[in-house]
Design an enzyme around this catalytic site. Structure first.
Site, PDB file in Angstrom:
ATOM      1  N   GLU A  73       0.787  -1.227   0.000  1.00 27.61           N
ATOM      2  CA  GLU A  73       0.000   0.000   0.000  1.00 27.61           C
ATOM      3  C   GLU A  73       0.825   1.287   0.000  1.00 27.61           C
ATOM      4  OE1 GLU A  73      -3.143   0.504  -0.336  1.00 27.61           O
ATOM      5  OE2 GLU A  73      -3.867  -1.554  -0.265  1.00 27.61           O
ATOM      6  N   SER A 341     -29.652 -25.230  56.341  1.00 27.59           N
ATOM      7  CA  SER A 341     -28.819 -25.335  57.552  1.00 27.59           C
ATOM      8  C   SER A 341     -27.397 -24.843  57.368  1.00 27.59           C
ATOM      9  CB  SER A 341     -28.778 -26.797  58.014  1.00 27.59           C
ATOM     10  OG  SER A 341     -30.062 -27.243  58.377  1.00 27.59           O
TER      11      SER A 341
END
Length: 775
Positions: A73, A341
């Site tokens: 590029e 419990s």
């Protein structure tokens, strides 16, 4: 000179009126939830449904990809100021010759400007791109510009940035790209939809070849490297992203704004989860749940904590996130459920910490009425009396409620709030049933509560996020609260390690490889929830089994449904440290106590046993149940110091049960020694426990119903008296209404009004209460 400065002045003026929109260079990223080692657990698209995985530094981006992109590029990227005139002229000439656009002349900086502000490709817009390019070059370094560029490249569909493309197409970070993969990612952004790998792989192959040829011609790769890259396969579909710990991932992303200390842009959330623990916990939950699902049980949840750091190593919110029939997307680790419990160990811990009991202390397990609240045990039976160790091991309800009542209703509530239980509402909403699970608690906080016991009384918040910031020691210490003595926590831990208990899973009775664990089970009212929480020096694990809609099932008990899963998890997850155990605090001591009461020996105790205690804290009160009496040899009557002179007597040691338990023991077939009657000629009032009125309940207003015959509305008169007598007398407003044995049933026919009810035992000791009856 003024003419030369004019372009700079014009640029400065334009820059003033049209500042660089920096915020557009960093669009919202995707969110990635990772485990403690950086492995992905789950990923989420950004708020605009795009996959973006930006890097913050160019060093994290593959050098091969950088080379491929710059070669293809913008070879002169590091040498221009955002605009390359030579490239623009060459592109214009080539396009004119071809009669169409065959190449662009934009630099990478100009392309970044276009990605930042997408516009149609017109000549005026090209000048805007040039202007923005100059702004970018004057504002950022070349490395920063390149990093922004790579993060914003389009790859077709909703994939943005080379990081997202590398992960979705190659299942790897972009730092690990091969030459073929790098070239492919360099080619696609030129025409991202036309070159989409999952739609047009052959087009992408040809585009990759162009990039590789240019790299070879530029001397960036060799001929051999190019040929090898050309042979690399082209991916034709996206890799599926991991989907682990979905409940935790969704929880953290919903609260993402609070986790900013270690996550730039909130993109990466590094959790404390360990994938091995998470996967193992999920597998074991599914395997163990399978046989239960045919018995009315649909799902479960698991939490695994590192005991010392309290980091959450596994959070399994349900056995199957996608199973709609059991509401699998509900996070069971955060769902409010009755803990059954599982809170009992903490009432015993508080009682030990206050010096009220030690493991061998005798506790009473007989029917009792607290202003209309009458707790009963799980099996609806009573044992009469039991040691504290056995009461906790058998998870008896009545002794736990009695301890809670003795310490005051706010004691356990305040402790739980301080220890990090955030789900409790106002204290006034809870009565004595709080200790039996009469509240809503979630599995995550409950498991962390047990980690406080495992840390010898130091309680601190659990952790879900790995914080990479340096935290000073003072702030660390501020989050830790010592709520129990180390000695207390060690004693309770030993009590919870007892293997001979009703809740020990039968499937593990003969397992020699099972690590040592302190644990407790719990079952909520109506068999709606089954719990099992356990800990070792290494791990603290919590298991909940049930149905999110609250439906009960007979199999839903802590021992049958949850405990086997807990032990399977400990067996699978405990490592080499499993043989290590908690170190006993040096301040703990052993003493001889009465074998019956667990209290320090008196001269009259017949047998003894050893018990652990905390010097300076545990009670030093001697056993008071064993007493020495003098019996008249001639009459067999009991003598006191007032009537003993001048008589021949023998000494006997006898057990005198207090009023709280004596009458019940006598009525239920226990071998309760009967004291000889006191000398009838003696008028002295004997010391001892006064009667305890069990019924009617103190403070209760009784109402006579008009539609029911009064003979069916009689009020039961019941009292417990000390073991030195069984005679009882009931008086109503000073008038004798009953005389007999304490175990004999008697009833009062109600008469409207305010009355005074008095109970007197055979030794003359009395108790009274006001009785209100309305019409």
């Amino acid at each position: 000179m003024a003419f030369c400065l004019m372009p700079f002045c014009l640029f400065a003026l334009a820059n003033w009126f049209f500042p660089l929109p920096k915020e557009k260079l960093q669009p919202l990223p995707s969110t990635v939830v990772m485990d403690r080692n950086g492995e992905w657990l789950r990923a989420f698209t950004s708020s605009d449904d795009m996959w973006r995985l930006p890097e913050t530094s160019l060093d994290a981006i593959s050098p091969r990809f950088q080379t491929a992109m710059l070669t293809y590029e913008d070879q002169w990227f590091y040498h221009h100021w955002g605009i390359n005139p030579v490239s623009l002229v060459s592109a214009t000439v080539d396009n004119l010759k071809a009669g169409r656009v065959v190449r662009g002349g934009s630099t990478i900086t100009m392309q970044l400007a276009r990605l930042m502000e997408p516009k149609d490709r017109t000549l005026p817009n090209k000048f805007i791109e040039m202007f923005r390019s100059l702004q970018l070059e004057l504002t950022y370094t070349k490395s920063e510009i390149l990093t922004f560029y790579f993060n914003m490249l389009p790859y077709g569909g909703n994939i943005v940035g080379s990081g997202a493309a590398a992960r979705l197409y190659f299942n790897k970070p972009q730092s690990a790209l091969s030459f073929g993969e790098a070239a492919l990612l360099a080619a696609i952004p030129n025409s991202p939809e036309r070159l989409r790998l999952d739609r047009f792989p052959e087009r992408a192959r040809k585009a990759r070849k162009k990039v590789l040829l240019r790299m070879r011609d530029a001397g960036k790769i060799s001929e051999q490297q190019m040929q090898e890259a050309l042979q690399e396969p082209i991916p034709t579909k996206r890799y599926p992203l991991p989907f682990k710990a979905p409940h935790l991932s969704r929880l953290l992303t919903s609260k993402q704004s609070s986790f900013t200390s270690q996550n730039v842009g909130n993109q990466w959330i590094r959790t404390t989860i360990d994938q091995h623990y998470q996967d193992t916990a999920t597998r074991i939950l599914r395997e163990r749940l399978r046989p239960l699902q045919g018995q009315g049980v649909s799902t479960g949840a698991v939490v695994v904590l590192d005991t010392k750091s309290r980091e959450v190593l596994a959070m399994v919110g349900s056995h199957d996130f996608f199973y709609k029939a059991s509401a699998g997307q509900v996070n069971g680790t955060l769902a409010l459920r009755s803990p059954g419990s599982t809170l009992k160990p903490f009432i015993y811990a508080l009682a030990i910490d206050k010096g009220l009991i030690t493991p061998q202390t005798l506790l009473f397990d007989v029917p009792i009425d607290y202003a209309g609240y009458t707790p009963i045990n799980y099996d609806e039976k009573f044992t009469g009396y039991v040691t504290a160790r056995e009461a906790l091991a058998r998870s008896l309800n009545v002794p736990a409620v009695n301890l809670y009542a003795e310490m005051g209703n706010n004691h356990l509530y305040g402790f739980l709030k301080q220890a990090g239980i955030s789900t409790l509402s106002n204290q006034e909403e809870y009565g004595l049933s709080l200790v039996l699970g009469g509240c809503g608690i979630n599995l995550l906080e409950l498991t962390n509560l047990y980690a406080g016991l495992a840390n010898m009384g130091e309680f601190a918040p659990y952790k879900l996020i790995v914080d990479s910031n340096t935290v000073n020691e003072k702030s660390k210490e501020a989050s830790v609260s010592r709520l129990l003595r180390p000695e207390t926590s060690w004693i309770v831990t030993e009590m919870l390690t007892t293997l001979k208990r009703p809740d020990f899973p039968k499937s593990f009775e003969h397992t020699g490889t099972m690590p040592k664990v302190a644990w407790k089970t719990g079952t909520s009212y109506g068999h709606r929830d089954a719990w099992s929480i356990g800990y070792s020096p290494e791990l603290t694990i919590g298991v909940w089994i049930g149905n999110f809609d609250g439906t009960g099932a007979p199999i839903l008990s802590g021992s049958e449904a949850a405990a086997p899963i807990l032990f399977a998890l400990f067996t699978a997850l405990s490592g080499e440290k499993a043989h290590q155990w908690f170190i006993e605090p040096a301040n703990l001591k052993i003493r001889l106590v009465c074998a019956l009461t667990g209290l320090p020996l008196s001269p009259h105790c017949l047998t003894s046993t050893s018990d652990v205690y905390i010097p300076g804290v545990s009670s030093v009160r001697e056993c008071h149940i064993h007493k020495n009496i003098q019996v008249d040899i001639a009459t067999g009557e009991r003598l006191c110091s007032s009537c003993r002179p001048g008589r021949q007597f023998r000494k006997e040691t006898i057990t005198v049960w207090p009023a709280e338990v004596a009458t019940w023991l006598n009525a239920n077939g226990f071998a309760v020694p009967q004291l000889p009657p006191h000398n009838a000629d003696c008028t002295r009032l004997l010391a001892g426990t006064q009667p305890i009125i069990l019924s009617p309940a103190r403070g209760t207003v009784y109402h006579i119903r008009s539609n029911v015959p009064v003979e069916y509305q009689k009020i039961r008169l019941s009292a417990s008296v000390s073991g030195d007598t069984q005679e009882i007398f009931w008086f109503l407003n000073g008038e004798l209404i009953f005389k007999g044995k304490a175990v004999d049933p008697t009833f009062l026919t109600p008469v409207a009004g305010k009355h005074e009810l008095t109970c007197i035992d055979g030794a003359g000791r009395s108790t009274s209460l006001p009785l209100t009856i309305t019409q």
